[in-house]
Write a protein that holds these residues in place. Sequence first.
Motif, mmCIF file in Angstrom:
data_model
loop_
_atom_site.group_PDB
_atom_site.id
_atom_site.type_symbol
_atom_site.label_atom_id
_atom_site.label_comp_id
_atom_site.label_asym_id
_atom_site.label_seq_id
_atom_site.Cartn_x
_atom_site.Cartn_y
_atom_site.Cartn_z
ATOM 1 N N ILE A 68 0.853 -1.188 0.000
ATOM 2 C CA ILE A 68 0.000 0.000 0.000
ATOM 3 C C ILE A 68 0.889 1.239 0.000
ATOM 4 O O ILE A 68 1.875 1.305 0.735
ATOM 5 N N GLN A 70 0.309 5.608 -0.130
ATOM 6 C CA GLN A 70 -0.691 6.678 -0.133
ATOM 7 C C GLN A 70 -0.016 8.008 0.102
ATOM 8 O O GLN A 70 1.084 8.071 0.612
ATOM 9 N N CYS A 73 -0.271 12.612 -4.846
ATOM 10 C CA CYS A 73 0.202 11.963 -6.067
ATOM 11 C C CYS A 73 -0.112 12.823 -7.273
ATOM 12 O O CYS A 73 -1.047 13.606 -7.275
ATOM 13 N N ILE A 91 3.900 8.814 -6.607
ATOM 14 C CA ILE A 91 3.787 9.100 -5.180
ATOM 15 C C ILE A 91 5.188 9.072 -4.588
ATOM 16 O O ILE A 91 5.885 8.056 -4.683
ATOM 17 N N HIS A 112 -4.998 13.300 -3.829
ATOM 18 C CA HIS A 112 -4.616 12.458 -2.700
ATOM 19 C C HIS A 112 -5.003 11.030 -3.097
ATOM 20 O O HIS A 112 -6.170 10.759 -3.366
ATOM 21 N N CYS A 113 -4.031 10.136 -3.131
ATOM 22 C CA CYS A 113 -4.252 8.779 -3.636
ATOM 23 C C CYS A 113 -3.902 7.736 -2.597
ATOM 24 O O CYS A 113 -3.047 7.940 -1.743
ATOM 25 N N LYS A 114 -4.549 6.611 -2.732
ATOM 26 C CA LYS A 114 -4.190 5.404 -1.997
ATOM 27 C C LYS A 114 -4.206 4.279 -3.012
ATOM 28 O O LYS A 114 -5.220 4.050 -3.671
ATOM 29 N N ILE A 115 -3.076 3.619 -3.167
ATOM 30 C CA ILE A 115 -2.989 2.539 -4.145
ATOM 31 C C ILE A 115 -2.583 1.241 -3.458
ATOM 32 O O ILE A 115 -1.863 1.234 -2.467
ATOM 33 N N HIS A 116 -3.074 0.158 -4.003
ATOM 34 C CA HIS A 116 -2.645 -1.189 -3.639
ATOM 35 C C HIS A 116 -1.911 -1.720 -4.861
ATOM 36 O O HIS A 116 -2.481 -1.738 -5.956
ATOM 37 N N LEU A 127 -6.895 1.673 -7.093
ATOM 38 C CA LEU A 127 -6.537 3.077 -6.937
ATOM 39 C C LEU A 127 -7.728 3.830 -6.395
ATOM 40 O O LEU A 127 -8.806 3.783 -6.979
ATOM 41 N N GLU A 128 -7.538 4.494 -5.267
ATOM 42 C CA GLU A 128 -8.569 5.338 -4.683
ATOM 43 C C GLU A 128 -8.096 6.777 -4.784
ATOM 44 O O GLU A 128 -6.997 7.105 -4.340
#
Length: 132
Positions: A68, A70, A73, A91, A112-116, A127-128
């Motif tokens: 993960i 975040q 980005c 990121i 603002h991202c959160k990736i797996h 990708l959030e």
Amino acid sequence: MLIAFYSTLIIFFILFIFTIGYFLHLIKQKRATGGNVLALSSLLLLTGIISGIYGFDFYKLQAGEVQIAQGECFIGFNDNGKSIATTTVEIDETIYQIKGDTFKGLPDGTYHCKIHYLPVTKSIESLEIENK
């Protein structure tokens, strides 16, 4: 998002199996010469390494052990017409890529991202995105 990942894994695994089969066929027929052995060994090494890398990530994906990342980005979409369209996510100076046009309608910019993502190939599983 993982279509390119699965395609690469399948193609290189099949190439690896065919290369082993042909290599063994030449050895059984006693027609293996220096050039054939060198070329097939190189192809076998290349396809084996790539299959191993993607196989390791496939194992991690099936085990649910994705990484993960975040934070802030930059997302940019690149469709240069020469290859598959790519969405680039950066990121903390690390670049992750999504092959395909999933995020084609998203304007380039900072979010603002959160990736797996998968640990070795850095292929993004999910990708959030939140607007900044």
